[in-house]
Design a protein around this motif. Structure first.
Motif, short mmCIF file in Angstrom:
data_model
loop_
_atom_site.label_atom_id
_atom_site.label_comp_id
_atom_site.label_asym_id
_atom_site.label_seq_id
_atom_site.Cartn_x
_atom_site.Cartn_y
_atom_site.Cartn_z
N UNK A 67 -45.49 64.93 -49.59
CA UNK A 67 -45.98 63.90 -48.68
C UNK A 67 -44.83 62.96 -48.29
N UNK A 68 -44.74 62.62 -47.01
CA UNK A 68 -43.69 61.74 -46.47
C UNK A 68 -42.30 62.33 -46.66
N UNK A 69 -42.18 63.63 -46.60
CA UNK A 69 -40.89 64.31 -46.73
C UNK A 69 -40.95 65.61 -45.95
N UNK A 70 -39.77 66.18 -45.66
CA UNK A 70 -39.74 67.47 -44.98
C UNK A 70 -39.57 68.62 -45.97
N UNK B 94 -42.92 68.56 -65.13
CA UNK B 94 -44.25 68.94 -65.60
C UNK B 94 -44.87 69.88 -64.57
N UNK B 95 -45.18 71.10 -64.99
CA UNK B 95 -45.77 72.06 -64.06
C UNK B 95 -47.18 71.63 -63.68
N UNK B 96 -47.53 71.85 -62.42
CA UNK B 96 -48.86 71.48 -61.96
C UNK B 96 -49.64 72.74 -61.61
N UNK C 55 -46.37 62.92 -54.32
CA UNK C 55 -47.56 63.70 -54.03
C UNK C 55 -47.20 64.90 -53.16
N UNK C 56 -47.95 65.98 -53.34
CA UNK C 56 -47.80 67.16 -52.49
C UNK C 56 -49.16 67.49 -51.90
N UNK D 286 -55.67 70.11 -50.13
CA UNK D 286 -55.74 69.33 -51.37
C UNK D 286 -54.44 68.58 -51.58
N UNK D 287 -54.54 67.30 -51.90
CA UNK D 287 -53.38 66.47 -52.21
C UNK D 287 -53.41 66.12 -53.69
#
Length: 209
Positions: A155-158, A198-200, A179-180, A190-191
């Motif tokens: 989020x807010x990145x390229x 830490x793996x998500x 956040x992704x 989904x955000x």
């Protein structure tokens, strides 16, 4: 009588030859890395802009090179307009001219230029720092099957990537927390928040018909 107890270690000729070869290979790899970095920064840029946004300047540079740029959009806001007129200039000259006066630093990793605000201590962004900022995880459906080709974007990145056949992904980021947003055809967006190191695991729900 004084006796010299110094012992002489004899190295087998084959072992000595192997050590020489290993030393030569090490010097060769190091020299190749230095040469690659030099080639990246030596790429020539032609640019002429007035009162341009920094992101627009980076887009122009990207089109003239084989590099990608990774940055946090919020860190590039309010850095002022850019007046830049350079012909046949080295990439390093252009980046230094655009970024240094605005409190930004950069590092090149493979063919990606990572840009961020200068840290409080020192003014260099090391490759070691960028290697630590790796986000990894897996995207699954409600039946815990891997979702292939899902888009994972910061989020807010390229910065963005897509999931592999097993649903896993890895992505270089420039913030330790953020956040992704995950999107995939046939599933609800989904955000989710992340912390690097830490793996998500993300479970997507199917879209309601």
């Amino acid at each position: 009588m004084y006796k010299n107890n110094t012992s002489i270690v004899r190295i087998h000729p084959r072992l000595f030859k192997c050590l020489l070869i290993m030393k030569f290979i090490s010097f060769f790899i190091f020299g190749l890395f230095i040469q690659t970095q030099a080639n990246v920064f030596a790429q020539k840029i032609n640019i002429s802009v007035s009162k341009a946004e920094l992101t627009d300047v980076l887009n122009i540079v990207q089109k003239q090179t084989d590099l990608d740029f990774l940055f946090n959009s919020s860190e590039l806001k309010n850095v002022g307009k850019i007046d830049l007129h350079m012909s046949n200039a080295d990439l390093k000259q252009v980046l230094d001219q655009c970024l240094s006066p605005r409190g930004l630093v950069y590092a090149v990793q493979n063919k990606t230029v990572l840009i961020r605000k200068a840290p409080e201590l020192g003014n260099a962004l090391s490759i070691k720092d960028t290697q630590q900022l790796l986000l990894e995880g897996k995207v699954l459906d409600s039946d815990m099957n891997p979702v292939v080709g899902a888009s994972v974007k910061v989020v807010n990145s390229n910065a963005a990537t897509a999931t592999r056949e097993d649903g896993s992904f890895s992505l270089s980021v420039i913030q330790r927390e953020g956040q992704v947003i995950i999107t995939a055809m046939g599933y609800e967006d989904k955000t989710i928040s992340y912390v690097t190191g830490q793996q998500i695991e993300v479970v997507l729900n199917p879209c309601e018909r």
